[in-house]
Motif scaffolding. Structure first.
Motif: not given
Length: 70
Positions: A6, A60-61, A64-65, A67-68
């Protein structure tokens, strides 16, 4: 068994270069004044943490970006 990865690019505190951090190895992320401190599962003392300019919410944003987009 696949290793979780990650990675996010963060701005290191001070005049250090930007750094890529694998948040799969992080045990905690919290605000500390004007920086965020990321603690890692391995290491001790100063070796077990890093300070970056992004806030915990921004980190965290970014995660998540990433991962998308995969």
């Amino acid at each position: 068994m696949a290793m979780t990865s990650e990675w996010v690019k963060l701005t290191a505190k001070g005049d250090k270069p930007d750094t890529y951090v694998n948040l799969a190895n992080a045990s905690a992320i919290f605000a500390k004044g004007d920086v965020a401190e990321i603690w890692f599962l391995s290491g001790s003392g100063e070796e077990g943490k890093i300070q970056v300019k992004e806030s915990p919410d921004k980190i965290i944003a970014l995660l998540n970006e990433g991962k998308s987009t995969h």
